[in-house]
Design a protein around this motif. Structure first.
Motif, PDB file in Angstrom:
ATOM      1  N   GLU A   1      16.369 -24.406  -8.440  1.00 43.46           N
ATOM      2  CA  GLU A   1      14.952 -24.219  -8.151  1.00 43.46           C
ATOM      3  C   GLU A   1      14.696 -22.728  -7.962  1.00 43.46           C
ATOM      4  N   LEU A   2      13.550 -22.249  -8.477  1.00 43.81           N
ATOM      5  CA  LEU A   2      13.171 -20.844  -8.310  1.00 43.81           C
ATOM      6  C   LEU A   2      11.826 -20.769  -7.598  1.00 43.81           C
ATOM      7  N   LYS A   3      11.820 -20.071  -6.459  1.00 45.23           N
ATOM      8  CA  LYS A   3      10.581 -19.836  -5.713  1.00 45.23           C
ATOM      9  C   LYS A   3      10.286 -18.339  -5.745  1.00 45.23           C
ATOM     10  N   VAL A   4       9.112 -17.994  -6.255  1.00 39.60           N
ATOM     11  CA  VAL A   4       8.717 -16.595  -6.411  1.00 39.60           C
ATOM     12  C   VAL A   4       7.417 -16.368  -5.655  1.00 39.60           C
ATOM     13  N   MET A   5       7.387 -15.301  -4.865  1.00 36.51           N
ATOM     14  CA  MET A   5       6.216 -15.010  -4.042  1.00 36.51           C
ATOM     15  C   MET A   5       5.623 -13.670  -4.450  1.00 36.51           C
ATOM     16  N   LEU A   6       4.282 -13.634  -4.563  1.00 39.91           N
ATOM     17  CA  LEU A   6       3.569 -12.423  -4.962  1.00 39.91           C
ATOM     18  C   LEU A   6       3.069 -11.699  -3.710  1.00 39.91           C
ATOM     19  N   PRO A   7       3.424 -10.418  -3.525  1.00 35.24           N
ATOM     20  CA  PRO A   7       3.021  -9.706  -2.304  1.00 35.24           C
ATOM     21  C   PRO A   7       1.632  -9.093  -2.397  1.00 35.24           C
ATOM     22  N   MET A   8       0.950  -9.047  -1.286  1.00 32.64           N
ATOM     23  CA  MET A   8      -0.337  -8.381  -1.116  1.00 32.64           C
ATOM     24  C   MET A   8      -1.398  -8.870  -2.097  1.00 32.64           C
ATOM     25  N   VAL A   9      -1.485 -10.175  -2.253  1.00 32.28           N
ATOM     26  CA  VAL A   9      -2.558 -10.756  -3.072  1.00 32.28           C
ATOM     27  C   VAL A   9      -3.879 -10.561  -2.330  1.00 32.28           C
ATOM     28  N   THR A  10      -4.886 -10.104  -3.057  1.00 41.76           N
ATOM     29  CA  THR A  10      -6.193  -9.828  -2.454  1.00 41.76           C
ATOM     30  C   THR A  10      -7.255 -10.807  -2.923  1.00 41.76           C
ATOM     31  N   GLU A  11      -7.150 -11.229  -4.200  1.00 40.39           N
ATOM     32  CA  GLU A  11      -8.085 -12.211  -4.746  1.00 40.39           C
ATOM     33  C   GLU A  11      -7.338 -13.115  -5.704  1.00 40.39           C
ATOM     34  N   LEU A  12      -7.885 -14.290  -5.953  1.00 41.47           N
ATOM     35  CA  LEU A  12      -7.159 -15.309  -6.706  1.00 41.47           C
ATOM     36  C   LEU A  12      -6.927 -14.918  -8.157  1.00 41.47           C
ATOM     37  N   GLY A  13      -7.757 -14.018  -8.691  1.00 41.02           N
ATOM     38  CA  GLY A  13      -7.549 -13.563 -10.064  1.00 41.02           C
ATOM     39  C   GLY A  13      -6.186 -12.927 -10.256  1.00 41.02           C
ATOM     40  N   GLU A  14      -5.644 -12.305  -9.206  1.00 37.16           N
ATOM     41  CA  GLU A  14      -4.321 -11.684  -9.305  1.00 37.16           C
ATOM     42  C   GLU A  14      -3.234 -12.744  -9.476  1.00 37.16           C
ATOM     43  N   VAL A  15      -3.391 -13.871  -8.822  1.00 34.88           N
ATOM     44  CA  VAL A  15      -2.431 -14.970  -8.993  1.00 34.88           C
ATOM     45  C   VAL A  15      -2.462 -15.459 -10.431  1.00 34.88           C
ATOM     46  N   ALA A  16      -3.675 -15.608 -10.998  1.00 26.22           N
ATOM     47  CA  ALA A  16      -3.812 -16.080 -12.380  1.00 26.22           C
ATOM     48  C   ALA A  16      -3.168 -15.096 -13.354  1.00 26.22           C
ATOM     49  N   GLN A  17      -3.383 -13.799 -13.150  1.00 27.32           N
ATOM     50  CA  GLN A  17      -2.777 -12.796 -14.036  1.00 27.32           C
ATOM     51  C   GLN A  17      -1.257 -12.841 -13.957  1.00 27.32           C
ATOM     52  N   ALA A  18      -0.731 -12.952 -12.747  1.00 23.13           N
ATOM     53  CA  ALA A  18       0.725 -12.999 -12.584  1.00 23.13           C
ATOM     54  C   ALA A  18       1.299 -14.258 -13.220  1.00 23.13           C
ATOM     55  N   ARG A  19       0.623 -15.397 -13.054  1.00 26.74           N
ATOM     56  CA  ARG A  19       1.091 -16.646 -13.672  1.00 26.74           C
ATOM     57  C   ARG A  19       1.173 -16.500 -15.189  1.00 26.74           C
ATOM     58  N   GLU A  20       0.202 -15.799 -15.747  1.00 35.32           N
ATOM     59  CA  GLU A  20       0.200 -15.629 -17.204  1.00 35.32           C
ATOM     60  C   GLU A  20       1.424 -14.840 -17.658  1.00 35.32           C
ATOM     61  N   ILE A  21       1.766 -13.776 -16.933  1.00 36.13           N
ATOM     62  CA  ILE A  21       2.955 -12.982 -17.268  1.00 36.13           C
ATOM     63  C   ILE A  21       4.218 -13.812 -17.101  1.00 36.13           C
ATOM     64  N   ILE A  22       4.290 -14.581 -16.005  1.00 33.67           N
ATOM     65  CA  ILE A  22       5.479 -15.405 -15.747  1.00 33.67           C
ATOM     66  C   ILE A  22       5.614 -16.484 -16.808  1.00 33.67           C
ATOM     67  N   ASP A  23       4.504 -17.141 -17.164  1.00 33.85           N
ATOM     68  CA  ASP A  23       4.548 -18.196 -18.191  1.00 33.85           C
ATOM     69  C   ASP A  23       5.020 -17.639 -19.526  1.00 33.85           C
ATOM     70  N   ARG A  24       4.614 -16.395 -19.819  1.00 36.38           N
ATOM     71  CA  ARG A  24       5.035 -15.786 -21.083  1.00 36.38           C
ATOM     72  C   ARG A  24       6.551 -15.595 -21.109  1.00 36.38           C
ATOM     73  N   GLU A  25       7.127 -15.196 -19.979  1.00 38.40           N
ATOM     74  CA  GLU A  25       8.579 -15.027 -19.906  1.00 38.40           C
ATOM     75  C   GLU A  25       9.301 -16.375 -19.996  1.00 38.40           C
ATOM     76  N   VAL A  26       8.722 -17.398 -19.395  1.00 34.75           N
ATOM     77  CA  VAL A  26       9.312 -18.744 -19.508  1.00 34.75           C
ATOM     78  C   VAL A  26       9.349 -19.170 -20.977  1.00 34.75           C
ATOM     79  N   ARG A  27       8.244 -18.964 -21.685  1.00 34.13           N
ATOM     80  CA  ARG A  27       8.189 -19.349 -23.103  1.00 34.13           C
ATOM     81  C   ARG A  27       9.186 -18.541 -23.924  1.00 34.13           C
ATOM     82  N   HIS A  28       9.328 -17.255 -23.611  1.00 34.11           N
ATOM     83  CA  HIS A  28      10.256 -16.399 -24.346  1.00 34.11           C
ATOM     84  C   HIS A  28      11.694 -16.887 -24.176  1.00 34.11           C
ATOM     85  N   LEU A  29      12.109 -17.163 -22.947  1.00 31.83           N
ATOM     86  CA  LEU A  29      13.479 -17.609 -22.701  1.00 31.83           C
ATOM     87  C   LEU A  29      13.724 -18.988 -23.294  1.00 31.83           C
TER      88      LEU A  29
END
Length: 756
Positions: free
Chosen positions: A564-592
């Motif tokens: 299991e992998l748990k990843v935490m994003l530091p200093m989130v200020t608004e929910l749009g930042e979570v969405a942007q980070a998820r997009e980058i992470i999902d892209r790496e998942v698809r690549h691997l």
């Protein structure tokens, strides 16, 4: 003075002869001041020595009333002599009595003398006394005469430092040399260390002061300067030194200083005046350090550290010493004393010999403090003057519980602390017995006690502490202790080691949290920011530099294959930042996945709640993430508008205040509504009284330093959570709390025998 070259050399030669003669200390001092007066054609020469009670006592004089010796005295800062001692600067006056600081001492008979030249007696930048010459005629002493008197003062400083004058002191009026000194600073990491001083920037004590051949000493100096310059050029040419960044800027500054003609000229002048090359380096650097210590400009104070380091390097070149020689000679009970130091520098010391760290600067969130906490080393900081008052090998006690440091302690103080250490050892044994027991309250409520980590050195403590897992793995520490950006392979190797050692226990990795006060020397960021804590840092930085986040996520995903992998994003200020980070992470998942790599069995994305804006979108936040971790350090700082690195505010605002506890309760209640796990990470979780408050508010998962788990678990096993929850709810309702919450919680614990 008759000749700018011959005069000082004749005087130094005479002083050397005096040092070799079988004279008593007073007789030797009396002869020294007579010879100085004769050499400088002065009618008066006087030596004042600084006592432990900050009083300057007249120890010898030629020309003033001899009956005033050991009777005439001035407080530090009083009169011309006291002003010189306090400022560590010479005074050259044609009419001393017109100076606003002039203080008349009738017992000395000095009122008939007008011209005055006084220089501080300095050793390693520390003032030990004042040397004065005077004349009846009004005149200003020449620069070469000032230089001669400063050079002579350096020799006298060695006499004082070796303790030759101690026999002249009266009881209760000892010299300011080896006296016990106690400091009160700020406790940065718990624990008590008894040991011996190891100066992080060790001063090389120069014992060979007088030269036999000035030209030969000049050649030695030139050769050492050449070697120093080559070594700096070599460091700058190495591949691991980035082409840009603060690390390189420091080395470039070193190169500039090493080629500075003014510095080199002062060194050569000191040699031509009769000093050895190493004594010349010590004299010039001691003069410069004493002057710069009184500057308020932080840039200039930083340059002082650069010059200190450069002078030490030059002394090592002259004396043929290697830094490795120093490390090999460390005592087994070393307590590092430093103005400041980096996390990587602390890791250079052998852990088995470290008993504590004492810092003149620093904050509880400093990188070196975070690493020391991971290593279980007590740290005390914000102790101005600790370095200059210390010598290598001095006995020292560092109390990380109350922020006290005792240098050269009295035997009764040492005995009291030895008993304190034994008591702590017995208490630690109790905590070890609790290690395998469940972290369950007296009334059966289970609490997950997790640990914070960030380096490989932390990992053995997962088993030793009995932690249920790692609630916060600070991935940025690997970046902070490296000379360049860690490659993806190195990151992956560390993350895999963490998961392997965890043996199935949960681990939460926080993505790289740099910026603000966490500056990487090799990373050119946004430059100087007026408010770095509120600036370009954490997830803001990694979303703007997505290559950093992509590389790190690829390493994490590969390392966590089959886990299991748990990843935490530091200093989130608004929910749009979570969405942007998820997009980058999902892209790496698809690549691997596309290249057939083993992926984690599950991937959970969480946010660290540190910014107050998230308090107004709590329900939406809980829907957008898989878990939430409360970063209590930053959240408290932002909610209360309190700089957590400011010592003047350290005790002004309490994290256990009603407003902040209400904020923490809102967060955990939102997590319950959305069925989302909420963990609190930060200093608040590591103290039994504040951990007790968190449990009463509803937190069932808290993460802390490994050393805190034992005390918190001991508290928990005696805690009736149901009673505590009702107690806190009652005192947080309306304005019913007449006493501070901390006092109320302490009373609650005392009444029920709960150990805090």
């Amino acid at each position: 003075m008759r000749d700018s070259v011959v005069g000082p050399r004749v005087l130094l030669r005479r002083l050397r002869e005096l040092m070799a003669e079988p004279l008593g200390p007073q007789e030797r001092l009396d002869q020294i001041v007579r010879d100085i007066a004769k050499n400088m054609v002065a009618e008066v020469c006087s030596l004042y020595v600084l006592r432990a009670d900050s009083v300057l006592e007249l120890y010898a004089t030629e020309g003033l009333n001899p009956g005033s010796v050991h009777l005439a005295q001035l407080r530090l800062g009083q009169g011309l002599v006291g002003t010189i001692a306090a400022s560590a600067r010479p005074l050259n006056l044609s009419n001393a009595q017109e100076h606003p600081a002039f203080a008349y001492l009738p017992e000395t008979g000095e009122e008939i003398y007008h011209s005055f030249l006084g220089v501080p007696v300095l050793r390693a930048g520390r003032t030990l006394g004042v040397l004065v010459v005077q004349n009846r005629t009004m005149r200003t002493y020449r620069d070469d005469e000032v230089e001669a008197l400063e050079t002579t003062a350096m020799v006298i400083a060695e006499m004082i430092a070796t303790g030759d004058l101690a026999r002249l002191s009266r009881p209760g009026m000892e010299l300011d040399l080896r006296r016990p000194v106690s400091f009160t600073g700020v406790a940065f990491n718990d624990g008590v260390g008894l040991g011996h001083v190891v100066l992080h920037e060790p001063r090389i004590v120069v014992t060979n002061l007088f030269n036999e051949d000035s030209e030969a000493e000049i050649r030695r100096l030139d050769a050492a300067l050449g070697s120093l310059r080559l070594s700096i050029d070599d460091m700058l040419s190495r591949r691991e030194v980035a082409f840009e960044g603060e690390h390189r800027d420091v080395l470039e500054a070193y190169r500039m200083f090493a080629n500075d003609r003014g510095w080199v000229r002062r060194l050569e002048e000191a040699v031509r005046n009769g000093l050895t090359a190493e004594a010349a380096v010590e004299k010039v650097q001691s003069d410069m350090r004493a002057r710069m210590l009184h500057m308020t400009d932080p840039y200039m104070r930083e340059r002082m550290s650069d010059f200190d380091d450069l002078a030490n390097r030059l002394l090592r070149q002259l004396l043929g010493r290697s830094p490795d020689d120093v490390a090999a000679a460390l005592p087994k009970d070393s307590i590092i004393v430093a103005r400041s130091m980096g996390a990587a520098e602390l890791l250079d010391y052998p852990r088995d010999k470290l008993r504590g760290v004492v810092l003149e600067d620093g904050a509880i969130t400093s990188h070196v403090v975070i690493v020391a906490r991971a290593m279980g080393i007590p740290v005390v900081g914000q102790l101005k003057g600790a370095v200059s008052m210390s010598e290598n090998g001095d006995a020292i006690i560092a109390d990380g519980e109350d922020g006290a440091v005792h240098l050269r302690p009295q035997p009764d103080v040492e005995s009291a602390y030895a008993e304190k250490v034994r008591f702590r050892a017995r208490r630690q044994e109790l905590y070890r017995e609790l290690r395998s027991k469940p972290s369950t309250s007296k009334d059966g409520v289970h609490i997950d006690l997790l640990m914070n980590a960030g380096l490989a050195v932390d990992l053995p403590q997962l088993a030793d502490s009995g932690a249920a897992g790692i609630g916060l793995f600070r991935t940025e520490l690997q970046f902070m202790v490296a000379a360049t950006f860690p490659r993806a392979e190195a990151q992956e190797r560390l993350y895999r080691d963490v998961l392997d050692i965890a043996r199935g226990k949960p681990v939460t990795f926080r993505t790289i949290d740099i910026g603000g006060d966490k500056v990487l020397p090799y990373f050119k960021g946004a430059g100087q920011e007026e408010n770095p804590a509120l600036g370009w840092r954490a997830v803001r930085l990694t979303l703007d530099r997505p290559g950093l986040l992509r590389t790190q996520m690829r390493a994490l995903l590969r390392a966590a294959g089959g886990h299991e992998l748990k990843v935490m994003l530091p200093m989130v200020t608004e929910l749009g930042e979570v969405a942007q980070a998820r997009e980058i992470i999902d892209r790496e998942v698809r690549h691997l996945s596309r290249f057939g790599h083993l992926l984690p069995t599950s991937l959970k994305i969480g946010a660290m709640l540190e910014v107050p804006s998230l308090l107004f979108q709590l329900d939406e936040l809980m829907e957008a993430v898989d878990f939430v971790s409360v970063g209590s350090n930053d959240l408290f700082q932002f909610v209360m508008a309190t700089d957590r690195g400011n010592s003047q505010l350290a005790d002004r605002f309490d994290p256990l205040s009603v407003p902040f506890l209400r904020v923490l309760r809102r967060i955990v209640e939102a997590g319950k509504r959305a069925n989302r796990p909420v963990t609190l990470c930060g200093e608040l979780a590591g103290k039994p009284i504040s951990a007790m408050a968190l449990v009463g508010l509803g937190y069932r998962s808290i993460s802390m330093s490994p050393a805190s788990i034992g005390p918190v678990k001991a508290m928990l096993t005696e805690l009736p959570v149901g009673e505590l929850t009702a107690f806190i709810d009652e005192n947080l309702a309306g304005n019913s709390a007449r006493l501070p919450m901390r006092a109320l919680l302490q009373t609650f614990a005392d009444d029920r025998g709960i150990p805090l």
